[in-house]
Design an enzyme around this catalytic site. Sequence first.
Site, PDB file in Angstrom:
ATOM      1  N   TYR A  32      -9.822 -46.380 -36.339  1.00 19.72           N
ATOM      2  CA  TYR A  32      -9.837 -46.614 -37.930  1.00 19.72           C
ATOM      3  C   TYR A  32      -9.195 -47.843 -38.347  1.00 19.72           C
ATOM      4  O   TYR A  32      -7.965 -47.448 -38.520  1.00 19.72           O
ATOM      5  CB  TYR A  32      -9.446 -45.352 -38.611  1.00 19.72           C
ATOM      6  N   ASP A 164     -16.585 -34.566 -42.066  1.00 16.44           N
ATOM      7  CA  ASP A 164     -17.636 -35.037 -41.862  1.00 16.44           C
ATOM      8  C   ASP A 164     -18.795 -34.226 -41.463  1.00 16.44           C
ATOM      9  O   ASP A 164     -19.981 -34.035 -41.833  1.00 16.44           O
ATOM     10  CB  ASP A 164     -17.763 -36.166 -40.888  1.00 16.44           C
ATOM     11  N   ARG A 197     -16.443 -35.721 -31.257  1.00 19.92           N
ATOM     12  CA  ARG A 197     -17.126 -36.430 -32.502  1.00 19.92           C
ATOM     13  C   ARG A 197     -18.498 -35.942 -33.045  1.00 19.92           C
ATOM     14  O   ARG A 197     -18.866 -35.121 -32.280  1.00 19.92           O
ATOM     15  CB  ARG A 197     -17.070 -38.195 -31.950  1.00 19.92           C
ATOM     16  N   GLU A 394      -5.059 -36.552 -33.957  1.00 21.96           N
ATOM     17  CA  GLU A 394      -5.660 -36.620 -35.241  1.00 21.96           C
ATOM     18  C   GLU A 394      -5.900 -35.351 -35.762  1.00 21.96           C
ATOM     19  O   GLU A 394      -5.877 -34.908 -36.918  1.00 21.96           O
ATOM     20  CB  GLU A 394      -7.108 -37.541 -35.164  1.00 21.96           C
TER      21      GLU A 394
HETATM   22  C1  DGY Z   1     -15.211 -41.988 -39.732  1.00 24.09           C
HETATM   23  O1  DGY Z   1     -16.041 -43.149 -39.539  1.00 24.09           O
HETATM   24  O2  DGY Z   1     -15.295 -40.991 -38.765  1.00 24.09           O
HETATM   25  C2  DGY Z   1     -14.850 -41.588 -40.939  1.00 24.09           C
HETATM   26  O3  DGY Z   1     -14.739 -40.174 -40.971  1.00 24.09           O
HETATM   27  C3  DGY Z   1     -15.556 -41.843 -42.170  1.00 24.09           C
HETATM   28  O4  DGY Z   1     -14.622 -41.872 -43.210  1.00 24.09           O
END
Ligand code: DGY
Length: 422
Positions: A32, A164, A197, A394
């Site tokens: 990020y 998400d 993920r 995280e």
């Molecule tokens: C990501 O790209 O994983 C984020 O959660 C978007 O904010």
Amino acid sequence: MTMFSDTHTAQAKAILAANDRGGYTVPTHGLYPFQWNWDSAFVAMGFATFDIDRALRELERLAEGQWADGMIPQIIFHTPADSYFPGPEVWGTRHIIATSGITQPPVFASALKFIAERADVSFEPRIRALFAVADRYHRWFASARDPEATGLVSTLHNWETGRDNSPEWDIPFARVPETTTTVIRRRDTGHVDASMRPTDADYRRYIHLVDLYRSLDWNPAAMLAKTPFRVADIGTNAILLAAEEALLALQPRFGASNSEADIRARILRLSRGLSGLWNADHGWYLSRDLLASAPIAVRTSAGLLPLLTNVPDRAHVAHMSGVVDAHLDAVCMGIASTLPGEPGFEPKRYWRGPVWAIINWMIAEGLGRHGHPALAERVRKSTAEAIERRGFGEYFDPTTGEALGGATFSWTAAILLMLRDQ
Ligand code: DGY
């Protein structure tokens, strides 16, 4: 404070320093590489435990991304980086600093209150300016995301919830087609194992929504009219109401004199909306699928966030605290993002089960506020100990305590500083 925790708070400060890119902090290196909205609000609170100037700077840099209509975007692309997808070219927004076109849970005003409570008078002009930013942001939520004044703000993309791939979104998200006009080049799975993920199918749908909204030029009314994904996220609605309550507390010192009545009106409306998300059958606050007009029957840690507000009544609080108590006995670190046993629970996959320090911190604040200090302390203690034993991950596996996702994570460092400051 023990020597042991002194070492860890020094590590936490070193992580914030390493992730500092000039007045703003990236969530973590590589995965990020830009400024994220709610990440920065927690980071600002972490800084406020030892450096008020830097804490305010974090929010000021976030405010640079505020759109003319008041929205504060989810991502501010201050400087280019190719380690993240989707970058600014995919979003195609018009703000002078490139940004994404959607928002995130508005922790901003709550962070401002946290900072203001620790700041001396020399910081007042800066806090006043940031109050105005927060007030415009909240007005945007009311006008762009609840134009019919229902009391619930709509969320139009999973990324706006911050959670998400929560199982809450499985049913509403299934309505989103997997077709995209953008070529998908995932970067996240180059940094973190794919098993932790969202899936490729998730990404096709995330990008379908981005393509659609870009084709509508990010116009809020058109987005509301055309979206195949519209939910009342329990997390966003609770966090927004808590932020409005924070703004009201700041208003006498830092707000324009005519802002009070509007804030009070928004609080009244949001309180009505949020209390309607209590679900008696499940004994939990649930998100709502607004296109299907149906509650989303998955109990998540976000369902505890109304504790941050005045809304829950004594019976609801008693019920939720009982569940939290039992849950803490069953996992090695509370509170799982999706409660074990709920449909879709996966202990290692992002928001489908892992524990997030920021959510735990908010839940502990809420439990304390609603008369459960011992339970709040248990949540705080298990969170701080997990970070100190397992590292600044995280997120964490609730069944093993293993740190997962990105490493040296800014908001995890910030939360440890806040927990050790208490
Ligand atoms: C990501 O790209 O994983 C984020 O959660 C978007 O904010």
